[in-house]
Design a protein around this motif. Structure first.
Motif, short mmCIF file in Angstrom:
data_model
loop_
_atom_site.label_atom_id
_atom_site.label_comp_id
_atom_site.label_asym_id
_atom_site.label_seq_id
_atom_site.Cartn_x
_atom_site.Cartn_y
_atom_site.Cartn_z
N THR A 65 0.85 -1.19 0.00
CA THR A 65 0.00 0.00 0.00
C THR A 65 0.88 1.23 0.00
OG1 THR A 65 -0.10 -0.03 2.39
CG2 THR A 65 -1.87 -1.17 1.23
N LYS A 66 0.45 2.24 -0.68
CA LYS A 66 1.25 3.47 -0.82
C LYS A 66 0.87 4.47 0.26
CE LYS A 66 3.47 2.16 -4.46
NZ LYS A 66 4.86 1.86 -4.43
N ARG A 67 0.99 4.08 1.51
CA ARG A 67 0.70 4.97 2.62
C ARG A 67 1.98 5.21 3.40
NH1 ARG A 67 -3.29 3.61 6.58
NH2 ARG A 67 -3.16 5.84 6.91
N PRO A 68 2.11 6.40 3.97
CA PRO A 68 3.28 6.66 4.82
C PRO A 68 3.21 5.79 6.07
CG PRO A 68 2.11 8.69 4.30
CD PRO A 68 1.28 7.56 3.80
N PRO A 69 4.32 5.57 6.72
CA PRO A 69 4.33 4.78 7.95
C PRO A 69 3.43 5.42 9.02
CG PRO A 69 6.55 5.12 7.17
CD PRO A 69 5.66 5.96 6.32
N GLU A 70 2.84 4.59 9.85
CA GLU A 70 1.91 5.05 10.87
C GLU A 70 2.59 6.01 11.85
OE1 GLU A 70 -1.83 5.44 12.20
OE2 GLU A 70 -1.23 4.18 10.53
N ARG A 71 3.83 5.71 12.21
CA ARG A 71 4.57 6.60 13.14
C ARG A 71 4.69 8.00 12.56
NH1 ARG A 71 9.95 3.83 13.62
NH2 ARG A 71 10.56 5.97 13.99
N PHE A 72 4.93 8.09 11.25
CA PHE A 72 5.05 9.38 10.59
C PHE A 72 3.74 10.15 10.67
CE2 PHE A 72 4.65 11.87 6.63
CZ PHE A 72 5.69 12.75 6.83
N MET A 73 2.64 9.47 10.37
CA MET A 73 1.33 10.12 10.42
C MET A 73 0.99 10.57 11.84
SD MET A 73 0.49 10.25 7.33
CE MET A 73 -1.15 10.88 7.48
N ASN A 74 1.32 9.71 12.82
CA ASN A 74 1.06 10.08 14.22
C ASN A 74 1.87 11.30 14.63
OD1 ASN A 74 -0.72 7.99 14.53
ND2 ASN A 74 0.77 6.61 15.47
N SER A 75 3.13 11.37 14.19
CA SER A 75 3.96 12.52 14.57
C SER A 75 3.42 13.81 13.98
CB SER A 75 5.42 12.30 14.14
OG SER A 75 5.53 12.34 12.73
N ILE A 76 2.86 13.74 12.78
CA ILE A 76 2.28 14.94 12.17
C ILE A 76 1.05 15.38 12.96
CG2 ILE A 76 1.05 15.79 10.13
CD1 ILE A 76 3.01 14.23 8.43
N GLN A 77 0.19 14.42 13.31
CA GLN A 77 -1.01 14.76 14.07
C GLN A 77 -0.65 15.34 15.45
OE1 GLN A 77 -3.21 11.12 14.02
NE2 GLN A 77 -3.94 11.43 11.93
N GLU A 78 0.36 14.75 16.10
CA GLU A 78 0.79 15.27 17.40
C GLU A 78 1.34 16.69 17.27
OE1 GLU A 78 3.59 12.38 18.73
OE2 GLU A 78 2.05 10.87 19.14
N HIS A 79 2.09 16.93 16.21
CA HIS A 79 2.66 18.26 15.98
C HIS A 79 1.54 19.27 15.77
CE1 HIS A 79 5.33 21.38 14.53
NE2 HIS A 79 4.56 21.51 13.47
N GLU A 80 0.55 18.93 14.95
CA GLU A 80 -0.56 19.84 14.71
C GLU A 80 -1.33 20.13 15.99
OE1 GLU A 80 -2.71 17.90 11.58
OE2 GLU A 80 -1.41 18.72 10.02
N ALA A 81 -1.51 19.10 16.83
CA ALA A 81 -2.21 19.30 18.10
C ALA A 81 -1.42 20.24 19.01
CB ALA A 81 -2.44 17.96 18.79
N ARG A 82 -0.09 20.07 19.05
CA ARG A 82 0.75 20.98 19.86
C ARG A 82 0.66 22.40 19.36
NH1 ARG A 82 4.51 16.71 19.48
NH2 ARG A 82 5.57 17.82 17.81
N GLN A 83 0.70 22.58 18.03
CA GLN A 83 0.61 23.93 17.46
C GLN A 83 -0.74 24.57 17.79
OE1 GLN A 83 3.17 25.21 16.82
NE2 GLN A 83 4.32 24.47 15.09
N LYS A 84 -1.81 23.78 17.70
CA LYS A 84 -3.14 24.29 18.00
C LYS A 84 -3.23 24.70 19.47
CE LYS A 84 -7.99 23.07 17.52
NZ LYS A 84 -8.95 22.04 17.11
N GLN A 85 -2.67 23.87 20.36
CA GLN A 85 -2.68 24.18 21.79
C GLN A 85 -1.90 25.46 22.07
OE1 GLN A 85 -4.33 22.85 24.26
NE2 GLN A 85 -3.39 24.20 25.77
N ARG A 86 -0.74 25.60 21.45
CA ARG A 86 0.08 26.80 21.64
C ARG A 86 -0.65 28.04 21.14
NH1 ARG A 86 5.45 23.89 19.38
NH2 ARG A 86 5.98 22.76 21.28
N ARG A 87 -1.29 27.93 19.97
CA ARG A 87 -2.02 29.06 19.42
C ARG A 87 -3.16 29.47 20.36
NH1 ARG A 87 -4.42 26.80 15.27
NH2 ARG A 87 -2.46 26.45 14.20
N HIS A 88 -3.88 28.47 20.86
CA HIS A 88 -4.98 28.75 21.78
C HIS A 88 -4.46 29.40 23.07
CE1 HIS A 88 -8.81 28.29 23.77
NE2 HIS A 88 -8.22 27.66 24.77
N GLN A 89 -3.33 28.90 23.56
CA GLN A 89 -2.74 29.45 24.79
C GLN A 89 -2.31 30.90 24.58
OE1 GLN A 89 0.44 27.04 26.26
NE2 GLN A 89 0.74 28.26 28.11
#
Length: 111
Positions: A65-89
């Motif tokens: 399957t032509k999908r990126p590794p799950e760890r990679f996708m999780n790290s992107i989602q975690e990064h976006e969540a951190r950025q959203k939290q920082r922006r809200h803060q």
């Protein structure tokens, strides 16, 4: 003076060269036809290989399957969540700062 050669002294690069490096006469090309054909094909191949965009597959197997590794996708989602939290803060802190900063007193009314 002990130096051999005409001009007596040091020789500079290019000095003493004759006009034997003149270009070939116009009309008949000096490069053989088959060499020009090989160059043309080589340049066309080089251009074809260069024109596509750079793609890096995540897997070597074409059947996978032509999908990126799950760890990679999780790290992107975690990064976006951190950025959203920082922006809200930041927005919350800026809003609290505006409320905490006293505004200058209004000028006294004259009677």
């Amino acid at each position: 003076n002990g130096l051999s050669g005409g001009g007596g002294g040091r020789r500079w690069p290019g000095e003493g060269r004759h006009a034997s490096t003149t270009p070939a006469a116009a009309g008949r090309p000096t490069t053989p036809e088959e060499e020009r054909d090989r160059r043309k094909v080589r340049e066309q191949n080089r251009e074809m290989n260069r024109s596509g965009g750079l793609t890096i597959p995540f897997f070597d197997d074409d059947h996978a399957t032509k999908r990126p590794p799950e760890r990679f996708m999780n790290s992107i989602q975690e990064h976006e969540a951190r950025q959203k939290q920082r922006r809200h803060q930041r927005e919350t802190e800026e809003g609290a700062h505006r409320l905490a900063t006293p505004s200058p007193p209004a000028p006294a009314a004259r009677e």
